[in-house]
Design a protein around this motif. Structure first.
Motif: not given
Length: 207
Positions: A31-43
């Motif tokens: 649930s916190k993953f959903v509420t705290d994170v917008d998106h992830i990029v492998v740079e």
């Protein structure tokens, strides 16, 4: 500035759901993953091949992940879960409203202070992937005042930093207690213990 070689650039955005499928998360953490994170990029993907290293080592790949956050006071267990359950060595660039913070998990989560975006600095040093990884961990996890003896392992340096943190907390607690203590004998005992801990702290930080 994080200026890794162009040969390591990936820049691939990964849906959060891709992490859900591969991570063992509690319902609360998901649930916190959903509420705290917008998106992830492998740079970036640092490998022996992309860095053109001659020698092989136990560390095969280091990934730099940028995590765009929805709030600055996010739950650090999210990053820990990603790092602990991933086969790669991971560096994290956490981004929130024009600010960024670097993080790495090495036994526990270490984070730098928040800085303006683009001001974080990481330099690649070492002739093997293992040496590069350990140096990157040092750059993120170790504070400048931590004394590094020649030949001392990364594990020992991190342990020394933990001891320093514990000593500093104990010294602050003793200092407050000594000021509040009304009985001279007890106040002197607290002061004596505090001075002994300060001596230990000085030895660890300055030798």
């Amino acid at each position: 500035m994080i200026n890794f070689p162009g040969s390591t650039k990936i820049g691939r955005r990964i849906p959060k759901e891709a992490f859900y499928r591969h991570l063992d998360l509690t319902a609360s953490l998901k649930s916190k993953f959903v509420t705290d994170v917008d998106h992830i990029v492998v740079e970036n993907s640092l490998t022996r091949e992309s860095l053109r290293l001659a020698e092989s080592s136990d560390v095969r790949e280091i990934l730099l992940l940028s995590i765009a956050l929805k709030k600055q006071d996010f739950d650090g267990k999210i990053v820990e879960a990603i790092a602990r359950q991933n086969q790669h060595k991971l560096l994290f660039r956490l981004v929130y409203e024009g600010q960024e913070q670097l993080a790495v998990y090495e036994g526990k989560l270490y984070r730098t202070a928040w800085k303006a975006s683009g001001e974080s600095d990481l330099t690649l040093r070492g002739d093997t992937m293992t040496a590069i990884w350990e140096d990157l961990v040092r750059q993120i996890a170790l504070r400048p005042e931590i004394k590094m003896e020649e030949g001392e392992s990364l594990c020992q340096q991190l342990k020394n930093q933990d001891v320093i943190d514990q000593l500093q907390k104990r010294i602050q607690k003793l200092d407050k207690a000594a000021w509040k203590e009304e009985q001279p004998k007890k106040r002197f005992a607290l002061y004596t213990e505090m001075m002994e801990l300060k001596k230990q702290l000085e030895e660890l930080t300055h030798g």
